[in-house]
Motif scaffolding. Structure first.
Motif: not given
Length: 370
Positions: A22-23, A274-275, A283-287
Motif C-alpha cells: 500500500l505504501i 524520487i531521488a 530513495v532509502t525508504m523505497v529500497i
C-alpha cells in the motif's frame, strides 16, 4: 487438531506485506503525477492524462489483488498448463502484423483493439505457476536431470526464445534466474544447477555481442561520459537527479530533471525523480520497502503448508524483487540499464495489475501456513 484447523482457516493475511504494498502504491501514484504532468501537458494538452489512467490501473489492480486473496491458491494448479500454453500463443501473436506493437525498438505489446497488453508481464507469473506445479509434483525425480530438470528447462527455454526475439534480454534473464532458484528450492542437485548456470553465462555473453545496442549499453555503463550526448545520456541524467536531490530532496513537484532532461521519468526512471525530489532519505525508504517486501515474501514461502505454496510464493517474490533490484541498480549506475519498470511505482497498466495479482496470491498463501 480443531485448533490447528481453525488456525489454518482463520489466519489473517500477512499485514506487513500488505502495508508495504500500500505504501509503495501510494508513493508511486503521487510520483507518477509529479513526474508526468509536464510531459502529459506537452503531448496531450492534459497535465492529468497519465495520472487519470494510472488511477484506473490502481483500481483494477486492487480488485485483482482482493479476488486472488479469496481464491485458494491450490486452484492455480488447474491453470498451470493451460496458462502456459496461452502465454506462449500470446508471445507468438506479437509477431503477427498489426497485433504486435513496437515501442522503443522492441515488440512487447499486443494490440487488443482499444488497449495494449505487455505479454511478458503475464508470462513471468504463468511460468512461476507452471514451475511450482510441475516441480512440486515431480520433486521425487529432481535428482535425475532427464526426468526432473529437462522438462522445466525445455518449457522455460521455449518461452525465452520468443522473448529474446522481441527483443527483451532483461526479462529473459529474470525468467531463467527464477527457474534456477525454484529448481534449487524444489531439491534439484547443486551440480545440475551449476552446470546450467555455467551454460547460461556464455550464451548471455554471446547475446550481448549479437545485438549491438546491448554492447552499447554495456560500454555506456562503464563510461557514460565518453558519449554523454548519446549512449550515456540516460544514465548521466539519472545520476544528475540523484546528485541534485542531496539528503532531503528539492521538494515533491519541484524537480527539474523531469522537464525533458530525464527520459521516461514516469516509467523506467521514476526512482531518479524520487531521488531528486525526496533525496537520499526518500530513495532509502523505497529500497527498505522493497527489502521488507522480499523478506516477507520469502517468509510466506517458508511457512507455506505445501511445496506448491512454497515454490509459488518464492517465485512470485523473486519476480517483483528482481525487477526492483534491476531497476534500482540500473538507474543508480550500478549495472547496465535494462529497460525494466519499478514495481508498484512506475506508470503502466499491465505490470501494475499483474504485480497486484501476485501480491493477492502471496496474501492468500500467507493465510494457509503449516
Amino acid at each position: 487438531m480443531a485448533e490447528a484447523a481453525l488456525n489454518k482457516e482463520d489466519q489473517f493475511p500477512d499485514l506487513i506485506l500488505l502495508l508495504v504494498t500500500l505504501i509503495l502504491v501510494i508513493v508511486g501514484t503521487a510520483m507518477i503525477y509529479s513526474s508526468s504532468s509536464i510531459i502529459a501537458l506537452e503531448k496531450f494538452k492534459d497535465s492529468q492524462y497519465f495520472i487519470k489512467k494510472q488511477l484506473v490501473f490502481v483500481a483494477v489492480g486492487f480488485v485483482a489483488m482482493i479476488v486472488m486473496t479469496k481464491v485458494p491458491y491450490e486452484w492455480l494448479r488447474k491453470c498451470a498448463y493451460p496458462a502456459t500454453v496461452f502465454s506462449f500463443v500470446l508471445l507468438c501473436l506479437l509477431f503477427v502484423p498489426h497485433l504486435g506493437v513496437k515501442r522503443g525498438g522492441a515488440t512487447r505489446w499486443l494490440n487488443l483493439g482499444g488497449f495494449t497488453f505487455q505479454v511478458t508481464e503475464l508470462v513471468k507469473v504463468t511460468m512461476v505457476i507452471f514451475l511450482a506445479h510441475f516441480l512440486s509434483r515431480k520433486a521425487f525425480y529432481l535428482q535425475d536431470f532427464k526426468k526432473g530438470v529437462l522438462i522445466p528447462l525445455a518449457v522455460t527455454g521455449s518461452m525465452i526464445l520468443p522473448i529474446l526475439k522481441q527483443p527483451d534480454f532483461g526479462t529473459s534473464v529474470i525468467i531463467a534466474a527464477i527457474m534456477l532458484m525454484m529448481l534449487g528450492i524444489a531439491g534439484a542437485r547443486l551440480k545440475h544447477l551449476l552446470a546450467l548456470a555455467v551454460a547460461f553465462l556464455p550464451a548471455a555473453v554471446a547475446l550481448i555481442f549479437y545485438k549491438g545496442y546491448r554492447l552499447t549499453r554495456l560500454t555506456a555503463f562503464l563510461d557514460p561520459w565518453k558519449d554523454a550526448d548519446n549512449t550515456g545520456f540516460q544514465i548521466i541524467q539519472s545520476l544528475i537527479s540523484f546528485g541534485s536531490g542531496g539528503a532531503f530532496g528539492v521538494g515533491i513537484g519541484d524537480g527539474m530533471q523531469k522537464l525533458f532532461y530525464l527520459p521516461e521519468p514516469h516509467t523506467d526512471f521514476i526512482l531518479s525523480v524520487i531521488a531528486e525530489e525526496s533525496g537520499f532519505i526518500g530513495v532509502t525508504m523505497v529500497i527498505i520497502m522493497f527489502g521488507v517486501f522480499a523478506v516477507r515474501g520469502f517468509m510466506i514461502a517458508l511457512r507455506a503448508s505445501d511445496l506448491f505454496g512454497t515454490l509459488l510464493a518464492a517465485g512470485l517474490t523473486m519476480v517483483i524483487a528482481l525487477e526492483a533490484f534491476i531497476n534500482i541498480a540500473g538507474v543508480m549506475g550500478l549495472i547496465p540499464l535494462k529497460g525494466l519498470v519499478l514495481p508498484f511505482l512506475s506508470y503502466g497498466g499491465t505490470a501494475f495489475i499483474i504485480n497486484m495479482t501476485a501480491v493477492g496470491i502471496l496474501l492468500n498463501i500467507s493465510t494457509q501456513t503449516s
